[in-house]
Design an enzyme around this catalytic site. Structure first.
Site, PDB file in Angstrom:
ATOM      1  CD  GLU A 127      -2.803   1.280   2.378  1.00 33.02           C
ATOM      2  OE1 GLU A 127      -2.673   0.494   3.321  1.00 33.02           O
ATOM      3  OE2 GLU A 127      -3.663   2.164   2.344  1.00 33.02           O
ATOM      4  N   GLY A 267       3.491   2.390  10.588  1.00 34.72           N
ATOM      5  CA  GLY A 267       3.242   1.599  11.790  1.00 34.72           C
ATOM      6  C   GLY A 267       3.021   0.126  11.499  1.00 34.72           C
ATOM      7  CG  MET A 269       0.262  -3.233   4.787  1.00 34.22           C
ATOM      8  SD  MET A 269      -0.783  -1.797   4.382  1.00 34.22           S
ATOM      9  CE  MET A 269      -2.031  -2.612   3.379  1.00 34.22           C
ATOM     10  CD  GLU A 304      -2.594  -2.001  10.670  1.00 35.22           C
ATOM     11  OE1 GLU A 304      -3.183  -2.157   9.586  1.00 35.22           O
ATOM     12  OE2 GLU A 304      -2.123  -0.900  11.030  1.00 35.22           O
ATOM     13  CD  GLU A 326      -5.968   3.455   6.758  1.00 35.99           C
ATOM     14  OE1 GLU A 326      -6.104   3.310   7.985  1.00 35.99           O
ATOM     15  OE2 GLU A 326      -5.410   2.601   6.039  1.00 35.99           O
TER      16      GLU A 326
HETATM   17  N1  ARG Z   1      -2.932   0.938   5.734  1.00 37.50           N
HETATM   18  C1  ARG Z   1      -1.901   1.065   6.722  1.00 37.50           C
HETATM   19  C2  ARG Z   1      -2.603   1.388   8.017  1.00 37.50           C
HETATM   20  O1  ARG Z   1      -3.112   2.418   8.246  1.00 37.50           O
HETATM   21  C3  ARG Z   1      -0.886   2.105   6.410  1.00 37.50           C
HETATM   22  C4  ARG Z   1      -0.153   1.925   5.141  1.00 37.50           C
HETATM   23  C5  ARG Z   1       0.696   3.066   4.844  1.00 37.50           C
HETATM   24  N2  ARG Z   1       1.359   2.980   3.595  1.00 37.50           N
HETATM   25  C6  ARG Z   1       1.915   4.019   2.983  1.00 37.50           C
HETATM   26  N3  ARG Z   1       2.491   3.862   1.856  1.00 37.50           N
HETATM   27  N4  ARG Z   1       1.893   5.216   3.446  1.00 37.50           N
HETATM   28  O2  ARG Z   1      -2.794   0.569   8.833  1.00 37.50           O
HETATM   29 ZN    ZN Z   2      -5.189   1.798   8.647  1.00 40.80          ZN
END
Ligand code: ARG
Ligand code: ZN
Length: 876
Positions: A127, A267, A269, A304, A326
């Site tokens: 991501e 933090g 994923m 998560e 988010e």
């Molecule tokens: N989805 C992840 C979370 O909030 C964060 C991923 C962040 N990735 C990035 N490339 N900024 O739990």
């Molecule tokens: Zn998240």
């Protein structure tokens, strides 16, 4: 920069021209290269209108395409075009099998995006757009497919081979290599793909879901960290249970895995069935981990896990919708933490963060709505706004609908969109459909940036026995948005009579949520026979700035009488802010400082009271932070804020010394460490008292801190004491303790990070030189984001008097780091830039210096998209 990077607009969204039915991947991992074989079953998207459309695959410039076939045949040259990140295939049949082989280099990947190595193990971060660094693929969240993944590697070096879903086959090859095949039955976008290969150990447990299915839970880490995994396991089990009870959400695979890695940009994923975590968000053990980190582990594990529904089962259509998953998931994890610990404390902590960091972002050059309408680099939008303000927006929906209708709405949302990639609009629509509540005007929160301000005045009419609150709302201009329409704002209020009793309001209750919808609006309370004191924005019911001309006596009255815990704390903050602002204003004209005795009286009352929640006592007795005062300042006077705050701390310490000592002693118990809310509260009060005692600069209290350091059996007490001694004027004692600490903990990377941070935050003179020399210490590693954050970011964000040194040395230092990091790790470089982007908030002399450094970065060749976007927007 060879070419100006392209701006991506939400309005340009089009559906994908092709869909992927299934994806089969085979990874051959070697020390000097990795070969990725991909086989995609592709079909034309019936929803796409352009019938002759080509297929757009994304593949990073560094990918080496070895082979590409369609239904077994190579493509003719005319039908393949490679342009930057895009590989465009045209003249395609309706359905076909696309095969490719690609060579990549995880062993030299320092960006920590895609497939990379962390401490000798392979791991991934996809991501938002990291999958395109692994292989050619329609890397966009609305293209979902099932994945079958085989990982092959040297058996000795990489005994553990993981990917999403369930393991289905394993075997051994010649030359000591082995392989495992994993199958994930749930269609997912590529950003949720994960792979891990390494010499890992694990702990195992299980969870029985509400329908009686047994799920295997496994947490992997390096062997030396095996003793730090139990708390994450417990947190995972609690999260699974909570999501069943509160949201009716059950886990769906037979196995749930978490892997701890030391090199990680963020933090953690939420990869389907295979979460990858920064060690800082998963390892926890009383000896090495502070209370704050225990709570962070619990919160991030939950976050998560909750993504499995809010993010994975229902995902985002495009990256403009990031807050869909988010914002909602942060709201969910905040409520979980509130339920597991103290609700008020959690709220106070979240609001403190929001109104320092998020409000500052909303007022700066990168301000954006929670659903942005354009970006250059999506990594720059993993922000406080998308996450924390996004969560506040979901919380407001919860407040407006009430818990039952909100749950009806979330049920409908999950049911309606399970397996789909959707938009924030779909979320609001589900809430609206399930509740019958019109959220038309409310939608402005999704597309208007900036922090709304409420200006409240009141009037009491004794004859009519009426009390009137007049609310005027405004919202400052933000980049690209000069004018805003009024927001719908839930404003929770209570009224207290002169004796401190709460009055019944129009709804017959003691608290009421007023719905502010107009630019200016008056709310009338009838049957009120004396002027009450209003308690406004209870529980911080909306992410706004509130202005009401409270008298200091009224704030003390609210501190003592308000029934809303959050508002009692907020009254204390307002009192502190009011008093500090007055002194800050006098500082530049050399007015002698004197502390309003009411603050001392208010603190005394709190210290003397029995039976108050200890966590709240320590929150109330903490002066507004330097960061919060900075956010509230028109022009930030760094030295004035620091010196005023220190003056008041010292004054309070002397005035209330016996009480601080009493509370310290009462709470300095010899009991086994436990990370429960009460014990954390006790330690936080104790350590706060110690910090006031040390502020007197009496040697006996420095001695007390040294004793606590020596005797503590947990990292919370140890690091609090260390920080106090290290930041005291006794630099000899400080150095001695710092050396001792390092000698004791040099093999514990996360503890060493605390050691770096304490030194980076030391406000005494010469901090920059100390930080620069620490960069050459073996404890530091410029490739590891946690080290960079602990040393460099802490210095720039938590040591304002030194970072903002008048000669500009702090700014130059940061710019040097950004320029180095730009090539190595663009995401981290761009994040670390934040302090410089706030240049407009400082006085002219500092503005010039800060701007000059931004210009210097701007002029560098080969700026990454990440850094380019932030620097260029900051210079506007
Ligand atoms: N989805 C992840 C979370 O909030 C964060 C991923 C962040 N990735 C990035 N490339 N900024 O739990
Ligand atoms: Zn998240």
């Amino acid at each position: 920069m060879s070419q100006e990077p392209k701006v991506i607009y939400l309005k340009d969204y089009t559906v994908p021209s092709f869909l992927i039915e299934s994806t089969e991947l085979r990874f051959e991992l070697f020390e000097e290269e990795t070969i990725v074989h991909a086989e995609l079953k592709v079909k034309r998207n019936p929803a796409c209108e352009k019938s002759a459309a080509s297929l757009e695959l994304f593949g990073h410039e560094e990918l080496e395409l070895i082979e590409l076939t369609i239904d077994g045949a190579a493509l003719d040259e005319k039908s393949v075009q490679r342009e930057g990140e895009l590989l465009i295939l045209s003249s395609l049949p309706e359905t076909f099998v696309l095969k490719s082989s690609t060579r990549i280099h995880p062993e030299t990947n320092t960006a920590l995006e895609g497939l990379y190595k962390s401490d000798g193990m392979f791991c991934t971060q996809c991501e938002a757009e990291g999958f395109r660094r692994i292989t050619f693929f329609p890397d966009r969240p609305d293209v979902m497919s099932v994945f079958r993944t085989t990982v092959e590697a040297d058996k000795k070096r990489y005994p553990v081979l993981l990917s999403n879903g369930n393991p289905v086959k394993t075997g051994e090859n010649a030359e000591g290599r082995h392989w495992v095949t994993w199958e994930d039955p749930f269609p997912k976008p590529a950003y949720l793909f994960a792979l891990v290969a390494g010499d890992l150990k694990c702990i195992e447990d299980s969870f029985t879901t509400m329908s009686g299915r047994e799920v295997k839970l496994v947490i992997y880490a390096e062997e030396k960290d095996l003793d730090k995994l139990d708390y994450a396991m417990l947190s995972l089990q609690k999260s699974m249970k909570w999501d069943e009870e509160v949201y009716g959400r059950e886990y769906d695979l037979d196995i749930y895995m978490i892997v701890a890695v030391d090199f990680f940009n963020m933090g953690a994923m939420e990869n389907k069935g295979l979460n990858i975590f920064n060690t800082s968000c998963v390892l926890a053990n009383p000896k090495t981990t502070t209370d704050a980190s225990f709570q962070r582990v619990e919160g991030v594990v939950a976050h998560e896990y909750f993504h499995n529904w809010s993010g994975n089962r229902v995902t985002c259509r495009d990256w403009f919708q990031l807050s869909l998953k988010e914002g909602f998931t942060v709201f969910r994890d905040a409520e979980f933490s509130a339920d597991m610990n103290s609700r008020t404390v959690k709220r106070v902590e979240d609001v403190s963060l929001l109104r320092t960091a998020q409000f500052a972002e909303d007022a700066g050059p990168m301000a954006h709505p929670i659903r942005p309408d354009s970006f250059i680099e999506i990594s720059n939008f993993y922000t406080m706004t998308v996450y924390e303000k996004g969560a506040e927006v979901v919380r407001m929906i919860h407040t407006l609908l009430g818990p039952e209708l909100f749950r009806k709405g979330s049920d409908l949302y999950f049911e309606r969109h399970d397996g789909q990639a959707v938009t924030t609009e779909d979320f609001v629509q589900a809430m609206e459909d399930a509740s019958g509540k019109d959220l038309g005007q409310f939608r402005a929160w999704y597309h208007q940036a900036g922090t709304p301000e409420l200006h409240i005045t009141d009037e009491f009419d004794g004859q009519k026995e009426e009390y009137r609150l007049t609310v005027r709302q405004t919202c400052p201009a933000t980049p690209g948005q000069d004018k805003k329409t009024p927001f719908q704002i839930p404003l929770s209020v209570g009224l207290l009579d002169q004796e401190g009793n709460e009055l019944r309001l129009t709804n017959g209750e003691y608290s009421e949520v007023l719905e502010v919808t107009e630019a200016e609006q008056t709310f009338v309370f009838k049957g009120i026979n004396a002027k009450p004191v209003p308690s406004l924005l209870r529980g911080f019911s909306a992410p706004v700035k509130l202005h009401y001309a409270y008298q200091r006596d009224e704030l003390m009255f609210l501190m003592a009488n308000d029934t809303d815990g959050f508002s009692r704390w907020d009254a204390a903050q307002k009192l502190g802010v009011d008093i500090m602002q007055e002194l800050i204003g006098g500082y530049s004209v050399d007015r002698p400082m004197a502390l309003d005795s009411r603050l001392i009286a208010a603190y005394r009352a709190v210290l003397e009271a029995d039976g108050l929640d200890k966590a709240m006592v320590s929150k109330v007795l903490t002066l507004p932070s330097q960061a919060y005062l900075s956010e509230l300042s028109e022009v930030i006077d760094v030295d004035a804020i620091h010196n005023v705050r220190e003056f008041i701390r010292k004054k309070l310490a002397f005035e209330l010394e016996p009480l601080f000592l009493k509370r310290y002693q009462e709470n300095n118990l010899e009991v086994d460490y436990s990370p429960d809310a009460d014990s954390i509260a006790r330690r936080s009060l104790k350590n706060l008292c110690l910090s006031y005692l040390v502020a007197t600069q009496k040697t006996e209290y420095l001695q007390l801190a040294k004793e606590q350091y020596a005797q503590s059996d947990n990292m919370t007490d140890m690091q609090s004491a260390l920080a106090l001694v290290a930041h005291s004027d006794d630099k000899v004692a400080g150095a001695e303790l710092l050396d001792d600490f390092y000698a004791q903990w040099k093999d514990e990377s996360l503890v060493v990070n605390l050691w770096l941070s304490i030194q980076a935050a030391d406000p005494s003179e010469g901090a920059l030189a100390r930080v620069e020399s620490l960069m050459h210490h073996p404890a530091f590693d410029a490739k590891n984001p946690n080290k960079l954050r602990s040393l460099i970011s802490v210095f720039c964000a938590q040591n304002p008097v030194n970072f903002h040194a008048k000669d500009g040395s702090g700014y130059q230092f940061l710019a040097d780091r950004i320029i180095e990091l730009n090539a190595q790790n663009p995401q981290i470089a761009s994040r670390m830039l934040t302090p410089l982007t706030r240049w407009k908030k400082y006085a002219a002399d500092r503005q010039v210096l800060m701007r000059a450094q931004l210009e210097r970065i701007h002029q560098c060749d080969d700026l990454s998209k990440d850094v380019f976007e932030v620097v260029s927007k900051s210079l506007v």
